[in-house]
Every structure is written in C-alpha cells, then in structure tokens.
Scaffold this motif. Structure first.
Motif, short mmCIF file in Angstrom:
data_model
loop_
_atom_site.label_atom_id
_atom_site.label_comp_id
_atom_site.label_asym_id
_atom_site.label_seq_id
_atom_site.Cartn_x
_atom_site.Cartn_y
_atom_site.Cartn_z
N ASN A 147 0.92 3.23 14.93
CA ASN A 147 -0.04 3.45 13.86
C ASN A 147 -1.45 3.52 14.43
OD1 ASN A 147 -0.95 3.81 11.30
ND2 ASN A 147 -0.12 1.91 10.48
N ARG B 1 -8.32 2.07 10.61
CA ARG B 1 -7.77 2.31 9.26
C ARG B 1 -8.63 1.65 8.20
NH1 ARG B 1 -2.58 -0.33 9.23
NH2 ARG B 1 -2.77 -0.92 11.41
N ALA C 183 2.79 3.53 5.35
CA ALA C 183 2.18 4.36 6.40
C ALA C 183 2.16 5.83 6.01
CB ALA C 183 2.95 4.18 7.70
N GLY C 184 3.17 6.27 5.26
CA GLY C 184 3.24 7.67 4.85
C GLY C 184 4.26 7.87 3.74
N GLU D 295 7.29 3.88 7.29
CA GLU D 295 6.54 2.91 8.08
C GLU D 295 6.77 3.21 9.56
OE1 GLU D 295 4.47 0.95 6.85
OE2 GLU D 295 5.09 0.46 4.81
N SER E 106 -4.32 10.59 1.53
CA SER E 106 -4.02 11.00 2.91
C SER E 106 -2.63 10.56 3.36
CB SER E 106 -5.07 10.43 3.87
OG SER E 106 -4.97 9.00 3.94
N LYS E 107 -1.99 9.63 2.65
CA LYS E 107 -0.67 9.15 3.05
C LYS E 107 0.44 10.17 2.74
CE LYS E 107 -2.22 5.35 4.66
NZ LYS E 107 -1.86 4.02 4.18
N PHE E 108 0.18 11.11 1.86
CA PHE E 108 1.19 12.13 1.53
C PHE E 108 1.31 13.12 2.68
CE2 PHE E 108 0.22 10.39 -2.58
CZ PHE E 108 1.42 10.47 -3.27
N ARG F 61 2.02 12.24 5.74
CA ARG F 61 1.83 11.54 7.01
C ARG F 61 3.17 11.01 7.49
NH1 ARG F 61 -0.56 5.92 8.47
NH2 ARG F 61 -1.45 6.28 10.52
N LEU F 62 3.53 11.35 8.71
CA LEU F 62 4.85 11.02 9.23
C LEU F 62 4.85 9.67 9.92
CD1 LEU F 62 5.97 14.46 10.69
CD2 LEU F 62 6.54 13.45 8.48
N ALA F 63 5.93 8.94 9.73
CA ALA F 63 6.21 7.69 10.44
C ALA F 63 7.73 7.59 10.53
CB ALA F 63 5.61 6.50 9.69
#
Length: 288
Positions: free
Chosen positions: A94, A100, A203-204, A213, A239-241, A243-245
């Motif tokens: 992360n 963050r 996380a995403g 996560e 911004s979490k949409f 976002r890859l984890a």
C-alpha cells in the motif's frame, strides 16, 4: 481440500524469453481458485519473489529458459560456492500511511463528519485501520461516553482526550508506519466483542463490487467486525473505485451504509445504482 480449510501454496512456473522477466500467466492457471463455492471462503494473496544472482555472476544466473538443458543448468547452479539471495518484491504494498493521510484530505474530513452524524453519544463502535476511519475517529471527538474497540492506534489516540470514552485495544506487535495491529490475536480479540456500529475503509473496490485489501489479514479483521456489529459503515473516497489490491473479501452489497465523497466514473454506474438506498454522498450530487 480448500473447502476443508487446508492451506495451498500455488507455485506456477513462470515463462521467460530472456531469464530476466516473467511473461504474464495464463488466467486458466488460477481459474479453480475462483469457483462460486470458494468465493466467501478463500483468500488469494499473490507474492513475487526476485532471485538475485551471486556476486559477479550474470543477472540471469538462476533463470532456466529457451533450449537450455535442465541437467547442465542444475549442476551449474549447485556448483556455486556462494549463492545470491531471494527477495520478496514490495510491489504489492500500500501507499505509505502518512501519504494516504494527506491525500484527499478535505474529502476525508467531510466523510468523517457524515459518519459521526450517524453515531450517538454512548454508542459502542468498532473502528478499523486506515486513514479514512481515522478521519471518522477525529470527527467523533465531540461525542461522549463512547466504547471504542479498535486495532487502529491513531484512532484510539484521537479519542483518548475525552475522559468519558472507553477505548479497548488488542495486544500484539504494532505495524509501522501504519500504527495498527493485525494477526490471529486481533481476530480473537474482535470476536469477544459486539458493537452497534463498525467503521471501516478499504484499499480498493473492483467493478463487481468486491472489497479489496493488500493483505488477507486485513480482510479477515474486517469480516470479523462486520459480523459482530449491528450496522456496518464503509467510508471511502471516489479514488478507491478501480484501485487494485490482491486480497478480495466481501462485496460492497453486503455493507449497510456507504459514505462516499462523490460518484466514481461511469464504469461503476450500475454498481452505484444498486447502492441507492444505502449511499450517503458528502459532496453535492445524487446517486446516478
């Protein structure tokens, strides 16, 4: 065996054309890990190992590719007096916590205020890790008589000035620089409590609504507080949409309330529409 809770170390052989980089894996290699019976039971935590050649040797020393003879390569590898090393790649990690914390600061402050409006004096609250739940904790400083159960040290400190609050923390090793605690002991800790509310971020978010996560331990902790609370509140900025984890858990549809600063792009229009009755937007605008 996976349904029986057995652990699986899946080690697919990487294909290379030059011994320096691995070509993309075929999706079919992992297809069996995403069956419907495993969706809510299995967590996939991908890792990358980097093989460093012995000092003075070609960087491709450990690579076996093309028309190389296996026996010759094997003997050459074993015959070296001093070997290189294997490193765990930090790519699947992360963004540093302090970075963050300062990202989308105004949006997180508004999200925190909106979440605090839902929580009355005297409530019992789980607060999870992350910078946006910390914003909620800061907004809750005007509340009195809270019982806060958290593995987020920064959130605990933010609420510690109010003498009527009760703050409960797990034992264990503090993870730095995030200033939180994870692991099996934390799961056992959360399992012993019940709360009216749980506050958490992610996380995403994938296009299908999966909550992502960077570590499976974070997913398990989140699942535990959701199971033990009457109302789950997801706090996220747009911004979490997308976002890859790597570690996937529940779906956003499983959450009771979603507090979001503003709508994501049109790729998520159908997902947002399905959340219409549980979505709170902190910026101007309505759900699509």
């Amino acid at each position: 065996r996976l349904l029986a809770d057995h652990k699986l170390l899946f080690f697919p052989e990487g294909t290379s054309t030059d011994g320096l980089r691995v070509l993309p894996f075929k999706p079919t290699l992992f297809q069996s890990l995403f069956g419907p019976d495993l969706r809510h039971k299995l967590y996939v935590q991908p890792v990358t190992l980097v093989y460093r050649a012995p000092m003075g040797q070609d960087a491709r020393f450990y690579g076996w590719w093309g028309d190389m003879e296996f026996a010759t390569h094997f003997i050459k590898t074993l015959s070296v007096w001093r070997h290189g090393r294997v490193e765990l790649s930090p790519r699947q990690s992360n963004t540093p916590f302090d970075q963050r914390l300062s990202t989308n600061l105004a949006e997180k402050r508004n999200i925190g205020e909106a979440a605090a409006e839902l929580i009355p004096d005297g409530a019992t609250v789980f607060i999870s890790i992350g910078s946006t739940p910390l914003s909620v904790a800061r907004a809750l400083r005007r509340r009195k008589g809270l019982t806060v159960i958290t593995n987020n040290l920064s959130a605990a400190l933010a609420l510690s000035d109010e003498m009527t609050n009760r703050i409960i923390l797990p034992g264990g090793e503090l993870r730095l620089p995030d200033r939180d605690i994870l692991g099996e002991d934390v799961l056992a800790f959360f399992s012993r409590y019940r709360a009216e509310f749980c506050i958490f971020g992610v996380a995403g978010i994938a296009e299908d609504g999966s909550l992502l996560e960077f570590h499976a331990a974070e997913v398990r902790a989140r699942e535990q507080i959701m199971a033990n609370s009457q109302r789950s509140i997801l706090v996220i900025d747009h911004s979490k949409f997308g976002r890859l984890a790597p570690a996937a858990g529940e779906n956003i549809a499983d959450v009771d309330t979603v507090i979001l600063d503003r709508l994501p792009n049109e790729n998520y229009a159908r997902l947002i529409e399905s959340l219409r009755d549980k979505l709170i937007l902190t910026d101007s605008g309505n759900p699509v």
